[in-house]
Design a protein around this motif. Structure first.
Motif, mmCIF file in Angstrom:
data_model
loop_
_atom_site.group_PDB
_atom_site.id
_atom_site.type_symbol
_atom_site.label_atom_id
_atom_site.label_comp_id
_atom_site.label_asym_id
_atom_site.label_seq_id
_atom_site.Cartn_x
_atom_site.Cartn_y
_atom_site.Cartn_z
ATOM 1 N N ILE A 81 54.750 -26.284 83.174
ATOM 2 C CA ILE A 81 55.516 -26.072 84.404
ATOM 3 C C ILE A 81 57.014 -26.146 84.144
ATOM 4 N N GLU A 82 57.458 -27.156 83.393
ATOM 5 C CA GLU A 82 58.887 -27.335 83.155
ATOM 6 C C GLU A 82 59.480 -26.180 82.356
ATOM 7 N N SER A 83 58.689 -25.594 81.456
ATOM 8 C CA SER A 83 59.171 -24.442 80.680
ATOM 9 C C SER A 83 59.401 -23.243 81.590
ATOM 10 N N PHE A 84 58.458 -22.999 82.512
ATOM 11 C CA PHE A 84 58.621 -21.890 83.446
ATOM 12 C C PHE A 84 59.775 -22.146 84.414
ATOM 13 N N LYS A 85 59.940 -23.391 84.839
ATOM 14 C CA LYS A 85 61.064 -23.714 85.722
ATOM 15 C C LYS A 85 62.390 -23.398 85.036
ATOM 16 N N LEU A 86 62.517 -23.819 83.795
ATOM 17 C CA LEU A 86 63.731 -23.564 83.035
ATOM 18 C C LEU A 86 63.989 -22.068 82.910
ATOM 19 N N LEU A 87 62.931 -21.319 82.623
ATOM 20 C CA LEU A 87 63.068 -19.874 82.484
ATOM 21 C C LEU A 87 63.461 -19.205 83.796
ATOM 22 N N PHE A 88 62.767 -19.520 84.880
ATOM 23 C CA PHE A 88 63.047 -18.866 86.158
ATOM 24 C C PHE A 88 64.442 -19.204 86.670
ATOM 25 N N GLN A 89 64.888 -20.443 86.447
ATOM 26 C CA GLN A 89 66.254 -20.814 86.835
ATOM 27 C C GLN A 89 67.273 -20.035 86.023
ATOM 28 N N CYS A 90 66.983 -19.843 84.756
ATOM 29 C CA CYS A 90 67.856 -19.074 83.868
ATOM 30 C C CYS A 90 67.921 -17.615 84.317
ATOM 31 N N TRP A 91 66.772 -17.048 84.645
ATOM 32 C CA TRP A 91 66.723 -15.649 85.072
ATOM 33 C C TRP A 91 67.472 -15.451 86.397
ATOM 34 N N LEU A 92 67.307 -16.382 87.328
ATOM 35 C CA LEU A 92 68.038 -16.312 88.600
ATOM 36 C C LEU A 92 69.547 -16.372 88.370
ATOM 37 N N CYS A 93 69.968 -17.242 87.486
ATOM 38 C CA CYS A 93 71.391 -17.332 87.148
ATOM 39 C C CYS A 93 71.892 -16.008 86.587
ATOM 40 N N CYS A 94 71.103 -15.406 85.726
ATOM 41 C CA CYS A 94 71.452 -14.112 85.126
ATOM 42 C C CYS A 94 71.618 -13.037 86.189
ATOM 43 N N MET A 95 70.782 -13.081 87.227
ATOM 44 C CA MET A 95 70.797 -12.058 88.277
ATOM 45 C C MET A 95 71.633 -12.479 89.495
ATOM 46 N N GLY A 97 71.787 -15.277 91.124
ATOM 47 C CA GLY A 97 71.162 -16.148 92.103
ATOM 48 C C GLY A 97 70.316 -15.435 93.130
ATOM 49 N N ASN A 98 70.097 -14.133 92.945
ATOM 50 C CA ASN A 98 69.327 -13.338 93.907
ATOM 51 C C ASN A 98 67.862 -13.262 93.498
ATOM 52 N N ALA A 99 67.001 -13.791 94.330
ATOM 53 C CA ALA A 99 65.564 -13.738 94.062
ATOM 54 C C ALA A 99 64.987 -12.433 94.583
ATOM 55 N N PRO A 100 63.950 -11.891 93.941
ATOM 56 C CA PRO A 100 63.289 -10.688 94.456
ATOM 57 C C PRO A 100 62.518 -10.999 95.723
ATOM 58 N N LYS A 101 62.047 -9.961 96.402
ATOM 59 C CA LYS A 101 61.212 -10.163 97.589
ATOM 60 C C LYS A 101 59.754 -10.429 97.190
#
Length: 474
Positions: A81-95, A97-101
């Motif tokens: 879980i923590e690995s995916f959290k780190l990844l998804f937070q990183c991806w959001l920062c890259c984009m 802060g905009n999450a997809p629908k």
């Protein structure tokens, strides 16, 4: 890559022993493309492409041609879980802060919980194929398991309302004595995340199955082998991006320089022909062709609001029925099959009703900018970071030819005589080029092995270990 473009995004998290915990990257063009194609994202980690057992994850969107477009890639140490959290937070920062629908994944508990924590507003959907493919292994201990599989598929795919699914699912469990089956009980609890009728009122850009991820896996295989080193993997992934970019550029050129004839005399079809990319117009045309199998019957009408029953013959013995409503005041048509809501394509049932109502032009709301060939998308002008020796010469030649041909076509199309001259010259040149190509056949192809890899000393590939399976739900 960062030196070629400052908007290239790269994040590296290391363990205390300097082994990789997380590596994530996205090129500048992918980041800009998110503005147009980041409404629905498919994230998949089933492509295990490296010899070190680092988990490869790819963020994939769908462009206006219906092609997969890569919006980021990652390598992770594990799938906790923590690995995916780190990844998804990183991806959001890259984009930004905009999450997809919408967000599609496989049936992974860790991923589900990480998404709930990092992107609580998204609609999360499991790839239904990942679930349906498990039926034989989960239910083969029951008598008549082949019939069970067939009936379950029927209930899942052909329930056109939530009430009918709930009723059909309960009947299915009772009729086959499956009420106490834990796997099916767990699926029942999570029905809102995988059953089509509970999700298809949201837009998914045609990404509800795993077919797109499998297509990407096949595409990766052209560039990356299981024996690729970590550095080779990163470099070749970049070349993979460049190849996708070239395919999109060629599709764009085809949209503006060729025309797909209409399949019918419908003026509505001509509306889509004028606006949509070739690939999406072909999808629309398929609906127009299948409209011939539909029989429309008016069941109720009052104050401009009409209710229809559309019967569709899907085989010699099977007719499926769909409820379609049409509001002549609001010029709005809705079908029970939810094809427009989920894929942005007017279905054959709705088209049948529009034909019955003698509608000659559809409301602009049904012609999505999402699939338009006329929108100027800024990300196409951004310089990419792809391996220039491998891809740039062909891209430059292609761009120059498109520019020249566009000017020539504009000039010659004004007069029939000029058009005839161009056709004659074109035929002559094509013969010469085919002869030259035949002489040089087999001497001009490039593969991923031709790419020059720079020496990278900042970090080392991790030690090679045996592959282990990933824990999944069920």
């Amino acid at each position: 890559m960062k030196e070629k473009n400052q908007n290239f995004f790269f994040e590296l998290e290391l363990e205390e022993d300097q082994l990789i915990k997380l590596a994530f990257w996205a090129d500048a063009r992918s980041r800009a493309a998110f503005e147009y194609f980041g409404d629905v994202i498919s994230f998949d980690t089933t492509y295990n492409t490296n010899r070190y057992n680092l988990v490869c994850g790819s963020f994939v969107g769908v462009n206006h041609h219906g092609q997969s477009t890569l919006l980021g890639c990652s390598l992770m140490k594990n799938e906790e879980i923590e690995s995916f959290k780190l990844l998804f937070q990183c991806w959001l920062c890259c984009m930004g802060g905009n999450a997809p629908k919408g967000f599609l994944t496989d049936q992974c508990a860790s991923m589900k919980r990480a998404l709930e924590a990092c992107m609580p507003t998204i609609i999360h959907r499991w790839f239904i194929w990942h679930i349906m493919k498990k039926i034989p292994s989960k239910l083969n201990g029951y008598k008549g398991h082949a019939e069970i599989e067939q009936e379950m598929s029927q209930v899942v795919w052909n329930s056109h309302s939530k009430d009918s699914f709930d009723r059909n699912w309960n009947d299915f469990l009772l009729n086959f004595g499956l009420v106490d089956n834990k796997w099916l009980s767990d699926l029942s609890e999570d029905h809102y995340i995988w059953v089509p009728i509970y999700l298809d009122h949201h837009f998914w850009a045609g990404m509800r199955s795993t077919q797109r991820s499998e297509s990407m896996h096949s595409f990766f295989n052209k560039f990356i082998t299981r024996n690729s080193s970590l550095i080779q993997f990163v470099k070749q992934y970049d070349n993979c991006l460049g190849s996708r970019e070239q395919a999109k550029r060629e599709s764009d050129a085809a949209d503006f320089h060729t025309v797909i004839p209409c399949a019918t005399k419908s003026s509505i079809e001509a509306q889509f022909q004028d606006v949509y990319t070739h690939q999406k117009f072909r999808v629309v045309q398929a609906q127009f062709r299948r409209k011939a199998n539909c029989i429309t019957r008016l069941t109720n009408s009052a104050l401009g609001y009409s209710v229809y029953e559309v019967g569709e013959q899907v085989s010699s013995l099977i007719f499926n029925k769909f409820v379609v409503t049409y509001d002549s005041v609001a010029t709005e048509v809705k079908c029970q099959c939810l094809l427009f809501e989920s894929r942005g394509i007017l279905c054959r049932h709705a088209l049948s009703v529009l034909s019955f109502e003698q509608v000659t032009q559809v409301s602009p709301r049904y012609i999505l900018e999402r699939w338009s060939k006329k929108v100027k998308r800024q990300h196409t002008h951004i310089k990419s970071s792809h391996n220039e020796p491998l891809l740039e010469p062909r891209s430059k030649r292609f761009d120059e030819l498109v520019f020249c041909s566009q000017n020539i076509c504009k000039f010659t199309s004004e007069l029939e005589e000029l058009t005839a001259i161009l056709h004659c010259a074109y035929d002559t040149i094509m013969v010469e080029m085919e002869e030259l190509k035949a002489k040089r056949k087999g001497t001009s192809s490039l593969s991923h092995k031709d790419a020059n890899l720079e020496s990278v000393n900042e970090f080392q590939s991790p030690p090679r270990i045996r592959t282990r399976g990933r824990p999944k739900i069920g």
